[in-house]
Design an enzyme around this catalytic site. Structure first.
Site, PDB file in Angstrom:
ATOM      1  N   HIS A 113       9.866   1.808   6.789  1.00  0.00           N
ATOM      2  CA  HIS A 113      10.368   1.186   7.999  1.00  0.00           C
ATOM      3  C   HIS A 113      11.807   1.580   8.279  1.00  0.00           C
ATOM      4  O   HIS A 113      12.486   0.939   9.062  1.00  0.00           O
ATOM      5  CB  HIS A 113      10.266  -0.343   7.885  1.00  0.00           C
ATOM      6  CG  HIS A 113       8.861  -0.838   7.924  1.00  0.00           C
ATOM      7  ND1 HIS A 113       7.997  -0.686   6.871  1.00  0.00           N
ATOM      8  CD2 HIS A 113       8.155  -1.450   8.901  1.00  0.00           C
ATOM      9  CE1 HIS A 113       6.824  -1.204   7.188  1.00  0.00           C
ATOM     10  NE2 HIS A 113       6.890  -1.677   8.415  1.00  0.00           N
ATOM     11  N   GLU A 119      -1.558   3.292  17.373  1.00  0.00           N
ATOM     12  CA  GLU A 119      -0.498   4.083  18.003  1.00  0.00           C
ATOM     13  C   GLU A 119      -1.020   5.360  18.637  1.00  0.00           C
ATOM     14  O   GLU A 119      -0.631   5.721  19.734  1.00  0.00           O
ATOM     15  CB  GLU A 119       0.576   4.467  16.974  1.00  0.00           C
ATOM     16  CG  GLU A 119       1.602   3.410  16.705  1.00  0.00           C
ATOM     17  CD  GLU A 119       1.055   2.330  15.811  1.00  0.00           C
ATOM     18  OE1 GLU A 119      -0.035   2.537  15.258  1.00  0.00           O
ATOM     19  OE2 GLU A 119       1.707   1.302  15.669  1.00  0.00           O
TER      20      GLU A 119
END
Lengths: 389, 407
Positions: free
Chosen positions: B212, B143
């Site tokens: 998450h 990322e």
């Protein structure tokens, strides 16, 4: 007013010398072949030839620009001590050969991105002394309007992408620029520069993986000055052969104090990157100053080491010897050139000192770009609370 | 699902906000890439008059995109007969993205599994086949680096849409988003613009676990130089996606994992939603309820109960998380004098906390009661279903809060 008198006087003095030099600088392009001081060391690729094509014009330009860079950095040192430059100031003296050699091998269409030791690279990319000193002193005329500072020099029209404070973060940015060059089929490359300290950042390897995966025209240049601030390279990296750390990416180790070796390596790298994808260059160089102006630079290395490198490997001395050896100019002419450069730098400083600070309204400009033509007023729709898009 | 239809009906009085020549918005393109110029309509959510008067108000000159060309026979009739087409929220996002990629060759997508896989939530499905592997780029799992890469590409003039497979993963790219994305325009003195869109699903889902289920809007909100928007319906999802891509500023588009399958009918014509504007979902008189993203639906559910109990809540979907649309919010506060904020962020340092401060600072004199903020609990989201339910705000709590405020 006194200043204008002074400057007019100085141009009167320097005119005979500049006309003498212009004779050398403009006409003589007969090729000279120069041998690099050390051979290249390669990893997964061929080494380029040690013989570099040059000319007297190029030699003199190298000397002049490097002397200008050196003078500029030393002047920045004095300005910092006089508290006109604040914050962090990272000086590049000793490493000029990397900036000069790289510029000689590429065009302005190619991009360069580096971390905070960016003053000389900005100059090499076409920045002016006035912009440099104004930005360092936080004035309006600076290249980033005084809002960036020493670590944020940018020059979009000549492909210089900065100037970044967080080391390592510029590597993915540079790979992104290379991606855009490939996307737009520019036939240009990006030189992504970082130091031996930042070479241990994870994002560098992430970015290198992507560059290799998609054959992006990115050239990663490690300016190995052997110290990551106060930490010597052997204390920070298990493998200090930075040119080999690309693993599957070819690498080349270059003597970074030899401008011609740098030029040859960058030319080689550009050709490689356009054809085959990324390549790693390790420039073995050295900085005379400490990491920044707050670091004396002598607590982690001996003064003998610094003066030893200065005597044996100084890049400007090397060019000077070449110039004298090829009878391009005499010792006196070079000395006069240096004096002229000193004057030029002093004039630029004086001019920058006269420059105003940015307006208070500049605090809010350039935060957002206006798009869609909408403005955000405060709740009463009368007062513009901030310059929002 | 009446909540959705209500939302769709309320927010669809469109008037061309600014017919700007789209050429002016396009950065100078290289000779090899050129942009087709099209006019477009910016949708303004203005419900004062035409609550149910149809989807589009057309102007006399043709502003429109391809869809109308096939419906020329209806041109004489009023616009309320425009059919629109029904789709799910993720399809609306895809449609917006595809239209922008068709329009401007500088727009590209990068993220994990966006290409061949089609996107983990199918937002980029089919795009790689249409536009190629370089334009819809499958990145490795890095990322920090691919966000940085997108930002670097944006510095040269490309317009990448960077997808975080889950918003929480973008924490790894925080340095790039904060320092480079947000600040480069400023520190370069205006030389570089960073027209990226960073998007991805976030929020509490169905037992996805603590890592998450994160709400990153609270972490990103103080980064100067970025804009944040949260979409909640297929209509505003497509509109905000298009606006974010066209904006010269970096925009973070927050989607929600649980809202991807919402169905709504959206206009056939090209439209864009204003990035800095809030949406009036349900006008009312008694209390202003400010919300965004998934909580909008909890609020609307609570609103049904409240209406039965005799209250008249005004529900505003703030949509723009940075900057706040204090104009719409202010007008509402001046009318109702009571504010309830319902958000999914954590209590500490969330969007609600900033909004409470902003309202208190600007509209203190108009408030009859303290601003109340219902947020998620300051805990990592647990896995167990019942516990997870209680970390977020439920409609029953909203009803209780309104009753308390309206005493």
């Amino acid at each position: 007013m006194a200043l204008s008198r002074l400057s007019s006087r100085s141009t009167a003095i320097s005119r005979p010398f500049s006309s003498a030099f212009s004779r050398f600088l403009s006409t003589d392009t007969t090729p000279i072949t120069i041998e690099t001081s050390l051979p290249f060391t390669a990893h997964l690729c061929d080494t380029p030839s040690r013989s570099v094509e040059s000319s007297s014009q190029e030699l003199l330009t190298f000397f002049r620009t490097m002397a200008l860079m050196r003078r500029m950095e030393i002047a920045a040192d004095s300005l910092y001590k006089a508290k006109l430059i604040r914050g962090f100031c990272h000086l590049y003296d000793g490493q000029e050969a990397v900036a000069i050699g790289m510029e000689a091998a590429i065009t302005k269409k190619d991009a360069i991105i580096t971390a905070y030791r960016d003053h000389c690279i900005f100059l090499g990319r076409g920045g002016s002394l006035h912009e440099v000193f104004s930005e360092l002193m936080g004035r309006q005329a600076g290249c980033s309007k005084g809002k960036g500072g020493s670590m944020h020099f940018y020059k979009k029209d000549s492909g210089f992408y900065g100037g970044h404070g967080i080391v390592g973060a510029q590597v993915p940015l540079g790979v992104g620029i290379a991606f855009a060059q490939k996307y737009s089929k520019d036939e240009a490359v990006t030189f992504v520069m970082y130091g031996d300290g930042a070479a241990n950042q994870g994002q560098l390897f992430e970015a290198l993986n992507m560059a290799a995966l998609w054959d992006l025209p990115a050239i990663l240049v490690c300016e190995n000055n052997h110290y990551g601030m106060g930490t010597a390279e052997w204390r920070a990296a298990k493998s200090p052969s930075y040119y080999k750390r690309g693993d599957y990416v070819p690498g080349l180790k270059v003597d970074g104090m030899d401008a011609f070796a740098v030029k040859q390596a960058c030319k080689f790298a550009k050709d490689h990157a356009l054809e085959k994808g990324p390549i790693l260059l390790e420039m073995d160089t050295y900085r005379y100053h400490g990491h920044s102006m707050s670091d004396p630079g002598s607590t982690y290395r001996t003064r003998d080491e610094i003066s030893g490198v200065r005597q044996e490997r100084d890049p400007i001395e090397r060019i000077k010897k070449l110039v004298l050896a090829h009878d391009i100019a005499t010792e006196k002419e070079l000395k006069d050139m240096e004096k002229e450069i000193r004057k030029e730098v002093d004039d630029a400083i004086a001019k920058a000192k006269d420059c105003p600070m940015p307006e208070p309204s500049e605090l809010f400009t350039n935060v957002y770009v206006k798009g869609f033509g909408t403005e955000s007023f405060g709740p009463d729709r009368k007062e513009v609370k901030a310059a929002l898009p | 699902m009446s909540a959705i239809l209500q939302g769709a009906g309320a927010a669809t009085s469109l008037s061309p906000f600014n017919s700007i020549d789209s050429n002016k918005l396009v950065p100078p393109s290289r000779s090899s890439l050129s942009v087709r110029s099209k006019r477009y309509i910016v949708a303004e959510s203005n419900v004062i008059k035409s609550f149910g008067s149809g989807l589009i108000t057309r102007r006399s000159k043709p502003l429109i995109a391809n869809a109308v060309a096939t419906k020329r026979e209806n041109a004489a009739s009023s616009t309320s007969s425009k059919p629109g087409h029904e789709l799910l929220l993720f399809e609306a996002l895809q449609e917006g993205l595809e239209e922008e990629m068709d329009r401007d060759p500088h727009v590209c997508v990068m993220g994990e599994d966006v290409g061949h896989y089609g996107g983990s939530y199918k937002v980029t499905k089919g795009l790689a086949d249409k536009f190629g592997d370089l334009r819809v780029l499958d990145t490795p799992i890095c990322e920090n680096a691919f966000t940085g890469m997108g930002i670097g590409a944006a510095m040269t003039g490309l317009r990448p849409v960077i997808e975080g497979m889950n918003m929480g993963f973008l924490l790894l790219a925080f340095n790039q988003i904060s320092n480079n994305c947000g600040m480069l325009h400023y520190t370069s003195g205006g030389q570089f613009t960073i027209p990226v869109v960073i998007r991805g699903p976030g929020g509490v889902g169905r037992q996805l676990g603590a890592e998450h289920s994160q709400r990153l809007e609270s972490y990103f909100q103080s980064i100067p130089g970025i804009q944040m928007v949260a979409c909640s319906t297929p209509y505003n999802a497509k509109g905000l996606m298009k606006a974010a891509i066209r904006s010269e500023n970096p925009v973070i588009l927050f989607e929600h994992v649980l809202l991807y399958n919402l169905k709504e009918s959206i206009p056939d014509e090209e439209y864009i939603c204003n990035l800095e504007e809030a949406e009036m979902v349900r006008p009312g008189e008694h209390i202003t309820i400010l919300t965004y993203s998934r909580m909008r639906y909890h609020v609307m559910q609570a609103a049904k109960t409240l209406v039965n109990k005799g209250y008249d809540p005004e529900v505003i979907d703030i949509r723009s998380l940075k900057p706040f649309d204090l104009y719409t919010i202010g007008n509402s506060v001046k009318k109702t004098h009571r504010v309830l904020i319902v958000e999914e962020c954590m209590r500490t340092g969330g969007i609600g906390a900033s909004l409470t401060a902003a309202i208190n600072e600007n509209f203190h004199d108009y408030l009859d009661a303290p601003v109340m903020c219902l947020s998620s609990q300051d805990v990592p989201t647990p896995y167990a279903g019942t516990l997870e339910e209680w970390t977020v705000v439920q409609p029953a709590q909203i009803v209780t809060a309104v009753e308390h405020l309206c005493q």
